[in-house]
Design a protein around this motif. Structure first.
Motif, mmCIF file in Angstrom:
data_model
loop_
_atom_site.group_PDB
_atom_site.id
_atom_site.type_symbol
_atom_site.label_atom_id
_atom_site.label_comp_id
_atom_site.label_asym_id
_atom_site.label_seq_id
_atom_site.Cartn_x
_atom_site.Cartn_y
_atom_site.Cartn_z
ATOM 1 N N VAL A 55 -20.435 28.128 37.136
ATOM 2 C CA VAL A 55 -20.850 29.130 38.118
ATOM 3 C C VAL A 55 -20.410 30.507 37.626
ATOM 4 N N GLN B 84 -28.331 37.772 38.591
ATOM 5 C CA GLN B 84 -29.177 36.885 39.410
ATOM 6 C C GLN B 84 -30.488 36.563 38.712
ATOM 7 N N ASN B 85 -31.049 37.556 38.027
ATOM 8 C CA ASN B 85 -32.357 37.321 37.409
ATOM 9 C C ASN B 85 -32.274 36.485 36.144
ATOM 10 N N GLU B 86 -31.169 36.627 35.404
ATOM 11 C CA GLU B 86 -31.127 35.987 34.089
ATOM 12 C C GLU B 86 -30.271 34.740 34.032
ATOM 13 N N ALA B 87 -29.401 34.535 35.023
ATOM 14 C CA ALA B 87 -28.447 33.429 34.921
ATOM 15 C C ALA B 87 -29.164 32.083 34.974
ATOM 16 N N ARG B 88 -28.765 31.181 34.106
ATOM 17 C CA ARG B 88 -29.284 29.814 34.103
ATOM 18 C C ARG B 88 -28.295 28.881 34.795
ATOM 19 N N PRO C 207 -25.606 28.545 38.492
ATOM 20 C CA PRO C 207 -25.463 29.096 39.838
ATOM 21 C C PRO C 207 -24.639 30.386 39.842
ATOM 22 N N PHE D 258 -22.537 33.183 42.448
ATOM 23 C CA PHE D 258 -22.061 33.645 43.752
ATOM 24 C C PHE D 258 -22.324 35.138 43.803
ATOM 25 N N MET E 17 -26.022 29.556 49.428
ATOM 26 C CA MET E 17 -25.715 28.292 48.765
ATOM 27 C C MET E 17 -24.231 28.192 48.473
#
Lengths: 428, 428
Positions: A211, A225-229, A231, A233, A402
């Protein structure tokens, strides 16, 4: 990954892969480490930070000098600059985390089944956590300590401009780990300023990162947020609303409005939009705005509010989606709690909203129909804080839904598993 | 998105975008719908499924005919084929979900602060859920009902080969929504077999999809995990282990081993690897293997086990990472609970593991040091099931650690928010 194709990029790819493997290797010993051992490590870290004051200040002086030369903004420099008090506060923060209840192994729920099976749901560490942050060097200590308390290895990627400061603080954390006999790889700091390092973390380090927690401005959080593969926070901005219902006590409304906006304007829980029930436009609107004005707040008002309160600027559509983080508030009249809910559900970042009202029905509707992490009744939005919630230190306020939502403290950095105890049961 | 660049793909992109917008629009009315209204809708769905038996069977007959012509496998056809009993079971499943406790609004925790603030953590719907599944048409009813119970709009993407069956079932669900006055868009079925629809869901429908639940084989789940830009409740395979400690009661070990492997070999909770403590190789190994053998199980044994039990095939490295879902088990000797933990942490899919032992210390170590969703003591791995846990119907068993882990039932399909009640508190 263009950056990874140049020489430094390639070195960074290999470097980050190694950090990931070492973090994963530290996960099991950390998961089974006793609460006392983790507490000892954290207390030793706090001591090391105090003992290391000179080294930390010397390293910080280099970052500050570089920052001045490269003309970083004043607010940035303020976040970057350390002094003896900030170092003592950092040590105190780590000590406070040491004294929190250890979440790992805690039984969250348990029940029996008719066939005699006893089921327990127990907290476990979450896994390897990556924290990507910007200028504040103290995040190195806060985030490292919180992740350790929850039994998670962490990879810290601080801002390039504070790398010397973060490295000096990180050395104190490692000293604490060593003193308690915990793996030194439990808290690793990315030792390069190559931005390819961030790209590698966003790709998940070949499954060795579970994470990512971005701590910084909107651009950083959105990139993550756009690129992370893996999860994330995410803590997006706090476009927090204060709604004053027709049933509100005027004195309370004034007091809460001034505090919610002006106590500290730079925090995510600061109110950015004031919504006033049209039914009390004649009695409540002007006194509240006047109090804000006298506290030094600039008002961006919609047309109706402007008519009643001239000492304001006309609000544009942009105002309703702007996190000012400054002594500015947008103001609007709405048709009761239904109008407030409509506006908030349209423009809110789902962080924190407050209602001032004496009418219980209006409060329940506000609480039930607004989908934000934190809703307050007759209290300031500035209570949106893990410490104020009694949850201890936090790594941020999650605006997603989430796993973690609201303050992300040690409990939110855990997962769980089921332990089932039987006496030979087989399934029919 | 190559597929999206052809004509059908472009139609599909627009179609999926519309489904996403309609689902999001249904989220608020659904979130505030009363528990009774949702229950009424689910009971009406169950009735509609029973009334619709003929239509559902007729639609299923078309899928079955097409499946036979395109030569689908026997096991696939078995999952696809419906009959009156399966339809009754489907309706019963929906009725059982209707009778579950409504999770939305439930206060999970509450506490008071020294300043008088009262804080509640309450369950909320999670958001728009996307379910991507394969042949079983009954998933349409199960998943649709579970998501509705938790107050979440759902977009169902069933297998192409069962689209007619799923559409007939979906019509019954919509009938139930209509009967209860809930938005019909609360449960939508992707009406096309164009695979570009899945790609659009994985991209998150422009922020209108909050979580994806893949239900199907490893290839589907891996594609979803690799390509999804939104959180995924992944159910990877269940490589479940049964460890027999030297302190195990032999009779219990035999009974549990046969049940864990052979009761049903095709479910994710079926044991795939048997680990026996080397200390009882002489007494426990052969009787357990003999019982499995007599129950019709094929044994893939490591060299040591082969020496003691000739009626077996030599195991290869692949055996330790294979989910047979068949009457096959791999068998290995280990050095006590430490050896079992080492093997499991190396090869397990972190789904479910069981220990048979009378030694409490061995059990606690097994429970503490293994990082799997479900750990059982002296009970069959086949209890790994939401119903057996008393959690009601489930949408799958999550093998990840974020948000949901283990059985994913109605509670796991919720998020939460904080409600804070004050009396005029402002932050000092």
């Amino acid at each position: 990954m263009l950056m990874a194709s140049d020489k430094s990029g390639q070195d960074t790819v290999a470097l980050m892969a190694a950090l990931g493997r070492k973090a994963r290797a530290a996960a099991r010993p950390l998961a089974v480490a006793s609460a006392d051992r983790k507490r000892d490590a954290l207390l030793a870290m706090a001591d090391a930070i105090l003992r290391g004051e000179d080294k930390i200040l010397a390293a910080n002086a280099i970052d500050v000098k570089n920052g001045e030369q490269s003309g970083l903004s004043g607010s940035f420099m303020d976040r970057l600059k350390l002094d003896p008090k900030r170092i003592r506060d950092m040590a105190e923060g780590v000590r406070a985390i040491a004294e929190l209840r250890d979440p790992v192994g805690e039984v969250i729920a348990e029940w029996d089944r008719p066939n005699g099976l006893h089921i327990e749901r127990v907290r476990t560490p979450l896994g390897v956590i990556g924290v990507i942050y910007e200028s504040r060097p103290n995040v190195t200590a806060d985030a490292g300590a919180l992740c350790l308390k929850a039994g998670n290895p962490v990879i810290l990627r601080g801002g390039s401009d504070s790398l010397n400061s973060s490295a000096a603080i990180h050395a104190c954390l490692v000293e604490g780990l060593r003193a308690a006999g915990l793996p030194e790889d439990a808290i690793q700091l990315v030792p390069t300023t190559d931005r390819a390092a961030v790209g590698e973390m966003l790709k998940g380090l070949s499954g060795n990162l579970d994470v990512i927690v971005p701590r910084g401005g909107r651009s950083l959080v959105e990139r993550v947020q756009n690129e992370a593969r893996v999860p994330v926070f995410a803590h997006l901005e706090g476009i927090c609303h204060l709604y004053i219902d027709k049933s509100a006590d005027l004195g309370m409304a004034v007091k809460i409005a001034v505090n919610a906006k002006m106590r500290r304007t730079g925090i995510c829980g600061a109110a950015e939009t004031l919504l006033v029930d049209r039914a009390v436009a004649g009695t409540h609107l002007v006194p509240v705005l006047e109090a804000l004005r006298q506290a030094g707040c600039e008002i961006h008002a919609d047309e109706e509010v402007l008519k009643a309160f001239a000492d304001a600027k006309p609000a544009t559509d942009a105002d309703w989606v702007t996190e000012y983080l400054d002594a500015i508030i947008s103001a609007k009249l709405v048709d009761g709690v239904a109008g407030a809910i409509e506006h908030i559900e349209t423009y809110s970042s789902h962080h924190t909203e407050a209602i001032v009202a004496e009418d219980a029905a209006a409060v329940e509707r506000f609480f039930n129909e607004i989908d934000s992490a934190i809703l307050l009744h007759n209290a300031s939005t500035q209570f949106a804080d893990g410490g104020e919630f009694g949850m201890g230190a936090e790594i941020g306020i999650a605006t997603g839904k989430m796993h973690a939502r609201g303050p992300v403290g040690v409990e939110q950095l855990t997962s769980f598993k089921y332990r089932v105890r039987g006496t030979g049961q087989v399934r029919p």
